[in-house]
Design an enzyme around this catalytic site. Structure first.
Site, PDB file in Angstrom:
ATOM      1  CB  SER A  56       2.457  -4.294   8.566  1.00 43.96           C
ATOM      2  OG  SER A  56       2.960  -4.811   7.377  1.00 43.96           O
ATOM      3  CE1 TYR A 115       0.592  -2.577   5.007  1.00 46.18           C
ATOM      4  CE2 TYR A 115      -1.678  -2.061   5.522  1.00 46.18           C
ATOM      5  CZ  TYR A 115      -0.542  -2.827   5.717  1.00 46.18           C
ATOM      6  OH  TYR A 115      -0.573  -3.838   6.628  1.00 46.18           O
TER       7      TYR A 115
END
Ligand code: GLU
Length: 303
Positions: A61, A239
């Site tokens: 990510s 996140y």
């Protein structure tokens, strides 16, 4: 500094037992959960590192930041933010939930998978290869390391097993947000498999800390694009634990499911961390604790 980093690695490494390596990408499941490495680089070029800082891992990510910056350089803010939003979600990174209940299929931000897939679809280039090369080029420039390349085993492993990302991409295609599912996902999986170590991440962090100028003094990212990337790191980089990380560490950071974290302190340092055992939200369990501790001891919070 050197002693502090070594002490932090020794102190936080045992917490790996409380986490788990990512298993949904088979090639990542084999990572040694006990590894923990950290590297720090400052604008004077002083570098300190401890633990498994030479171990190589994939960006996963963290590549969402790279894709976002390339797409912003290609199209500008207006186009990008007409397709993807700017708000944190509070949901897991691969969630379909908000996408379906929103009035328009506009992913909430470019740091969740749905948003990142849309961003990847916008990267310019004649072919998938060309588009991915442009991202690799930016990573090499930021890290000042021309050797950086893809880990093809991780790429293939994710491509073969990415049912959830395929579901997201087909949903986005169904809503007319992207055109070609397999081509877009191919770009996305390849960018996720760009392979680095903690030193590369630290230099990339320093480049952002200096608003797009590398350690050697070369501008590789426009200032406004670097500023935007750093803002997303603070609001959505960890996140759905970004709020807690902002309170506890208070520095821009972006993590990936391979266990890497790219962090920085504006104007002061770039930090690269790697610890593949993840907590429930998908962040490196040892990496997060090490960064929080480091930030407190050094007084690094930007707030
Ligand atoms: N390639 C991974 C995925 O899409 C990246 C996820 C992450 O690092 O958060 O599932």
């Amino acid at each position: 500094m050197q002693n502090l980093l070594e002490a932090l690695v020794a102190k936080h490494r045992p917490a790996a037992r409380e986490g788990k390596v990512a298993e949904y990408i088979p090639e990542l499941a084999g990572q040694n959960p006990d590894l923990l490495g950290v590297a720090v680089v400052n604008p004077q070029g002083e570098m300190h590192a401890a633990g498994a800082y030479r171990h190589r891992f994939t960006l996963q990510s963290i590549s969402k930041l790279i894709a976002l910056m390339v797409a912003l350089m290609d199209h500008g803010e207006e186009v990008i933010f007409s397709k993807v939003g700017m708000e944190p979600t509070g949901d897991p990174f691969h969630s379909l939930y908000k996408l379906e209940i929103a009035s328009e299929a506009k992913p909430l931000n470019p740091m969740i998978n749905a948003g990142a897939i849309v961003v990847s679809s916008l990267i310019r280039g004649k072919s998938v290869d060309d588009r991915v090369k442009r991202m690799i080029h930016l990573v090499r420039e930021m890290a000042e390391n021309p050797e950086i390349d893809l880990d093809r085993a991780v790429y293939r492993s994710e491509r073969e097993t990415a049912d959830r990302n395929r579901a997201l991409a087909y949903f986005l295609k169904g809503c007319g947000v992207i055109d070609d599912v397999e081509e877009t996902l191919d770009v996305y999986f390849r960018q996720c498999s760009i392979c680095v170590d903690c030193l590369d991440l630290a230099r990339m962090g320093l480049c952002l800390a200096q608003n797009g100028v590398t350690l050697e003094g070369k501008r590789v990212i426009p200032e406004d694009v670097a500023r935007l990337a750093k803002t997303f790191m603070v609001t959505c980089g960890m996140y759905n634990a970004s709020g807690e990380f902002a309170i506890r560490a208070g520095i821009p950071a972006k993590s990936g499911v391979s266990g890497g974290i790219l962090a920085l302190v504006p104007g002061r340092m770039g930090i690269g961390v790697f610890g593949p055992a993840l907590d429930k939200k998908g962040n490196s369990i040892t990496g997060v604790r090490l960064l929080e501790d480091f930030s407190k001891k050094m007084g690094l919070s930007i707030f």
